[in-house]
Design a protein around this motif. Structure first.
Motif, mmCIF file in Angstrom:
data_model
loop_
_atom_site.group_PDB
_atom_site.id
_atom_site.type_symbol
_atom_site.label_atom_id
_atom_site.label_comp_id
_atom_site.label_asym_id
_atom_site.label_seq_id
_atom_site.Cartn_x
_atom_site.Cartn_y
_atom_site.Cartn_z
ATOM 1 N N SER A 27 0.827 -1.216 0.000
ATOM 2 C CA SER A 27 0.000 0.000 0.000
ATOM 3 C C SER A 27 0.856 1.258 0.000
ATOM 4 O O SER A 27 0.783 2.098 0.903
ATOM 5 C CB SER A 27 -0.921 -0.005 1.223
ATOM 6 O OG SER A 27 -1.736 -1.153 1.237
ATOM 7 N N ILE A 28 1.661 1.405 -1.036
ATOM 8 C CA ILE A 28 2.630 2.503 -1.063
ATOM 9 C C ILE A 28 1.972 3.850 -1.286
ATOM 10 O O ILE A 28 2.572 4.890 -1.036
ATOM 11 C CB ILE A 28 3.730 2.269 -2.104
ATOM 12 C CG1 ILE A 28 3.127 2.118 -3.494
ATOM 13 C CG2 ILE A 28 4.560 1.054 -1.731
ATOM 14 C CD1 ILE A 28 4.190 2.058 -4.581
ATOM 15 N N PHE A 29 0.709 3.862 -1.728
ATOM 16 C CA PHE A 29 0.026 5.133 -1.952
ATOM 17 C C PHE A 29 -0.132 5.901 -0.650
ATOM 18 O O PHE A 29 -0.306 7.109 -0.639
ATOM 19 C CB PHE A 29 -1.351 4.892 -2.580
ATOM 20 C CG PHE A 29 -2.257 4.049 -1.724
ATOM 21 C CD1 PHE A 29 -2.279 2.673 -1.867
ATOM 22 C CD2 PHE A 29 -3.069 4.619 -0.751
ATOM 23 C CE1 PHE A 29 -3.091 1.878 -1.075
ATOM 24 C CE2 PHE A 29 -3.885 3.842 0.033
ATOM 25 C CZ PHE A 29 -3.893 2.458 -0.122
ATOM 26 N N SER A 30 -0.077 5.172 0.463
ATOM 27 C CA SER A 30 -0.272 5.805 1.770
ATOM 28 C C SER A 30 1.015 6.406 2.334
ATOM 29 O O SER A 30 0.991 7.106 3.339
ATOM 30 C CB SER A 30 -0.802 4.767 2.769
ATOM 31 O OG SER A 30 0.171 3.769 3.025
ATOM 32 N N ILE A 31 2.143 6.145 1.697
ATOM 33 C CA ILE A 31 3.438 6.596 2.233
ATOM 34 C C ILE A 31 3.660 8.073 1.930
ATOM 35 O O ILE A 31 3.476 8.510 0.788
ATOM 36 C CB ILE A 31 4.579 5.781 1.621
ATOM 37 C CG1 ILE A 31 4.452 4.315 2.012
ATOM 38 C CG2 ILE A 31 5.935 6.327 2.081
ATOM 39 C CD1 ILE A 31 5.428 3.416 1.277
ATOM 40 N N TYR A 32 4.073 8.848 2.927
ATOM 41 C CA TYR A 32 4.414 10.233 2.648
ATOM 42 C C TYR A 32 5.874 10.568 2.951
ATOM 43 O O TYR A 32 6.367 11.607 2.535
ATOM 44 C CB TYR A 32 3.477 11.212 3.355
ATOM 45 C CG TYR A 32 3.344 11.041 4.842
ATOM 46 C CD1 TYR A 32 4.251 11.642 5.709
ATOM 47 C CD2 TYR A 32 2.312 10.289 5.389
ATOM 48 C CE1 TYR A 32 4.118 11.493 7.078
ATOM 49 C CE2 TYR A 32 2.178 10.141 6.755
ATOM 50 C CZ TYR A 32 3.077 10.747 7.593
ATOM 51 O OH TYR A 32 2.946 10.592 8.940
ATOM 52 N N ILE A 98 6.762 5.937 6.325
ATOM 53 C CA ILE A 98 5.699 6.423 7.201
ATOM 54 C C ILE A 98 4.460 6.692 6.368
ATOM 55 O O ILE A 98 4.494 7.460 5.405
ATOM 56 C CB ILE A 98 6.118 7.707 7.929
ATOM 57 C CG1 ILE A 98 7.378 7.462 8.762
ATOM 58 C CG2 ILE A 98 4.987 8.179 8.840
ATOM 59 C CD1 ILE A 98 7.931 8.696 9.417
ATOM 60 N N GLY A 99 3.397 6.001 6.735
ATOM 61 C CA GLY A 99 2.103 6.204 6.121
ATOM 62 C C GLY A 99 1.083 6.229 7.233
ATOM 63 O O GLY A 99 1.227 6.989 8.194
ATOM 64 N N ARG A 100 0.107 5.362 7.161
ATOM 65 C CA ARG A 100 -0.821 5.245 8.291
ATOM 66 C C ARG A 100 -0.086 4.683 9.506
ATOM 67 O O ARG A 100 -0.414 4.969 10.649
ATOM 68 C CB ARG A 100 -1.993 4.353 7.919
ATOM 69 C CG ARG A 100 -3.002 5.039 6.993
ATOM 70 C CD ARG A 100 -4.261 4.212 6.895
ATOM 71 N NE ARG A 100 -4.005 2.975 6.163
ATOM 72 C CZ ARG A 100 -4.175 2.871 4.854
ATOM 73 N NH1 ARG A 100 -4.560 3.901 4.150
ATOM 74 N NH2 ARG A 100 -3.957 1.716 4.243
ATOM 75 N N LEU A 101 0.935 3.873 9.233
ATOM 76 C CA LEU A 101 1.797 3.293 10.256
ATOM 77 C C LEU A 101 3.244 3.543 9.859
ATOM 78 O O LEU A 101 3.525 4.034 8.769
ATOM 79 C CB LEU A 101 1.540 1.797 10.383
ATOM 80 C CG LEU A 101 0.128 1.340 10.768
ATOM 81 C CD1 LEU A 101 0.015 -0.174 10.649
ATOM 82 C CD2 LEU A 101 -0.210 1.794 12.180
ATOM 83 N N LYS A 102 4.144 3.192 10.754
ATOM 84 C CA LYS A 102 5.570 3.261 10.431
ATOM 85 C C LYS A 102 6.021 1.842 10.109
ATOM 86 O O LYS A 102 5.776 0.913 10.877
ATOM 87 C CB LYS A 102 6.363 3.813 11.610
ATOM 88 C CG LYS A 102 7.836 4.085 11.305
ATOM 89 C CD LYS A 102 8.481 4.767 12.484
ATOM 90 C CE LYS A 102 9.957 5.046 12.264
ATOM 91 N NZ LYS A 102 10.175 6.189 11.379
ATOM 92 N N TYR A 103 6.680 1.669 8.971
ATOM 93 C CA TYR A 103 7.125 0.365 8.516
ATOM 94 C C TYR A 103 8.640 0.336 8.468
ATOM 95 O O TYR A 103 9.280 1.345 8.186
ATOM 96 C CB TYR A 103 6.562 0.071 7.124
ATOM 97 C CG TYR A 103 5.047 0.145 7.057
ATOM 98 C CD1 TYR A 103 4.418 1.321 6.684
ATOM 99 C CD2 TYR A 103 4.265 -0.965 7.355
ATOM 100 C CE1 TYR A 103 3.031 1.397 6.617
ATOM 101 C CE2 TYR A 103 2.872 -0.899 7.288
ATOM 102 C CZ TYR A 103 2.270 0.281 6.925
ATOM 103 O OH TYR A 103 0.906 0.360 6.860
ATOM 104 N N TRP A 104 9.199 -0.854 8.694
ATOM 105 C CA TRP A 104 10.644 -1.049 8.663
ATOM 106 C C TRP A 104 11.014 -2.187 7.733
ATOM 107 O O TRP A 104 10.282 -3.179 7.614
ATOM 108 C CB TRP A 104 11.170 -1.400 10.054
ATOM 109 C CG TRP A 104 11.076 -0.311 11.056
ATOM 110 C CD1 TRP A 104 10.123 -0.140 12.008
ATOM 111 C CD2 TRP A 104 11.995 0.783 11.220
ATOM 112 N NE1 TRP A 104 10.387 0.989 12.756
ATOM 113 C CE2 TRP A 104 11.524 1.574 12.295
ATOM 114 C CE3 TRP A 104 13.161 1.182 10.562
ATOM 115 C CZ2 TRP A 104 12.184 2.728 12.722
ATOM 116 C CZ3 TRP A 104 13.799 2.324 10.995
ATOM 117 C CH2 TRP A 104 13.321 3.096 12.062
#
Length: 114
Positions: A27-32, A98-104
């Protein structure tokens, strides 16, 4: 969900260069914002550099000088070009998003020998 896969780490002599890559999927559209962190043995994870969806970049003290963050939108990939590496740059480098959540991502090891 967003998945991040880093690559490009390795062993390099002091003064050398490496380019790290972080490929994003899901869901990369959510990444800012996407960025690079590093964690040396016995130390806390620290920010190196970040880049926003609009292309603005931010460098922490650890990333100033020989490091450059960039991205390829078509490849959904963020890069960290590291030049003039020093032994103190030795660490596991992590990509984050970082989007709706923080991913690593899982991290990629960089070892700089003196």
């Amino acid at each position: 969900q967003v998945q991040l896969v880093e690559s490009g780490g390795g062993l390099v002599q002091a003064g050398g260069s490496l380019r790290l890559s972080c490929a994003a999927s899901g869901s990369i559209f959510s990444i800012y914002t996407m960025g690079w962190y590093r964690q040396a043995p016995g130390k806390q994870r620290e920010l190196v550099a970040a880049i926003t969806k609009g292309g603005s970049t931010n460098y922490a003290e650890s990333g100033k000088g020989g490091f450059s963050i960039s991205r390829d939108k078509a490849k959904k990939t963020v890069y960290l070009q590291m030049n003039s590496l020093k032994p103190e740059d030795t660490a596991v480098y992590y990509c984050d998003a970082i989007g709706r959540l923080k991913y690593w991502g899982q991290g990629t090891q960089v070892i700089v020998s003196s």
